[in-house]
Design a protein around this motif. Structure first.
Motif, PDB file in Angstrom:
ATOM      1  N   ALA A   1     -13.859  20.252  -3.001  1.00  0.00           N
ATOM      2  CA  ALA A   1     -14.774  21.387  -2.863  1.00  0.00           C
ATOM      3  C   ALA A   1     -15.879  21.033  -1.881  1.00  0.00           C
ATOM      4  O   ALA A   1     -16.191  19.858  -1.690  1.00  0.00           O
ATOM      5  CB  ALA A   1     -15.376  21.762  -4.214  1.00  0.00           C
TER       6      ALA A   1
ATOM      7  N   TYR B   1     -16.432  26.312  -0.958  1.00  0.00           N
ATOM      8  CA  TYR B   1     -15.023  26.245  -0.576  1.00  0.00           C
ATOM      9  C   TYR B   1     -14.304  25.336  -1.579  1.00  0.00           C
ATOM     10  O   TYR B   1     -14.859  24.341  -2.014  1.00  0.00           O
ATOM     11  CB  TYR B   1     -14.892  25.664   0.834  1.00  0.00           C
ATOM     12  N   TYR B   2     -13.086  25.712  -1.905  1.00  0.00           N
ATOM     13  CA  TYR B   2     -12.335  24.958  -2.912  1.00  0.00           C
ATOM     14  C   TYR B   2     -10.885  24.764  -2.480  1.00  0.00           C
ATOM     15  O   TYR B   2     -10.305  25.613  -1.797  1.00  0.00           O
ATOM     16  CB  TYR B   2     -12.346  25.692  -4.256  1.00  0.00           C
TER      17      TYR B   2
ATOM     18  N   ASP C   1      -6.968  24.793  -3.421  1.00  0.00           N
ATOM     19  CA  ASP C   1      -6.216  25.695  -4.291  1.00  0.00           C
ATOM     20  C   ASP C   1      -6.014  25.081  -5.672  1.00  0.00           C
ATOM     21  O   ASP C   1      -5.937  25.790  -6.667  1.00  0.00           O
ATOM     22  CB  ASP C   1      -4.863  26.030  -3.671  1.00  0.00           C
TER      23      ASP C   1
ATOM     24  N   LYS D   1      -9.415  25.693  -7.632  1.00  0.00           N
ATOM     25  CA  LYS D   1     -10.081  26.997  -7.563  1.00  0.00           C
ATOM     26  C   LYS D   1     -10.003  27.698  -8.912  1.00  0.00           C
ATOM     27  O   LYS D   1      -8.954  27.758  -9.543  1.00  0.00           O
ATOM     28  CB  LYS D   1      -9.408  27.848  -6.482  1.00  0.00           C
TER      29      LYS D   1
END
Length: 120
Positions: free
Chosen positions: A47, A57-58, A60, A63
């Motif tokens: 992240a 932002y992560y 997948d 998330k």
């Protein structure tokens, strides 16, 4: 310059919060991120968060389960990890980017890592 803490052992489905403190006067000038490296695997991005905390932002794989946040007044960046899975087991590293936005893989500051172990 970066000191990570908060790692430990937790059962699958549990939660853990990592914290990283930076010893710099320009903390808000750098995007911050968390990476991890599992045994026998390459280090991977988890992240990131912009210098002003405005965007996150992560990967997948995390998330919806992990949340990155920062407190520029305290020079800290945290990673709240919920619904942990066995595959989240890894050494977690905090990192500081050269820029305020995490553009490109230009992380120039790295912490020492903290171990997270998720058991069944």
């Amino acid at each position: 310059q970066l000191q990570a803490s908060g790692g430990g052992k937790v059962q699958a489905g549990g939660s853990l919060r990592l914290s990283c403190v930076a010893s710099t006067r320009t903390f808000s000038s750098h995007a911050m991120a968390w990476f991890r490296q599992a045994p026998g695997k390459e280090r991977e991005f988890v992240a990131a968060i912009k210098g002003n905390g405005g965007s996150t932002y992560y990967s997948d794989s995390v998330k919806g389960r992990f949340t990155i946040s920062r407190d520029n007044a305290k020079n800290t960046v945290d990673l709240q990890m919920n619904s942990l899975k066995l595959e989240d087991t890894a050494v977690y590293y905090c990192a500081g980017h050269r820029l305020r936005s995490p553009l490109g893989n230009e992380y120039i500051y790295w912490g020492q890592g903290t171990l997270v172990t998720v058991s069944s």
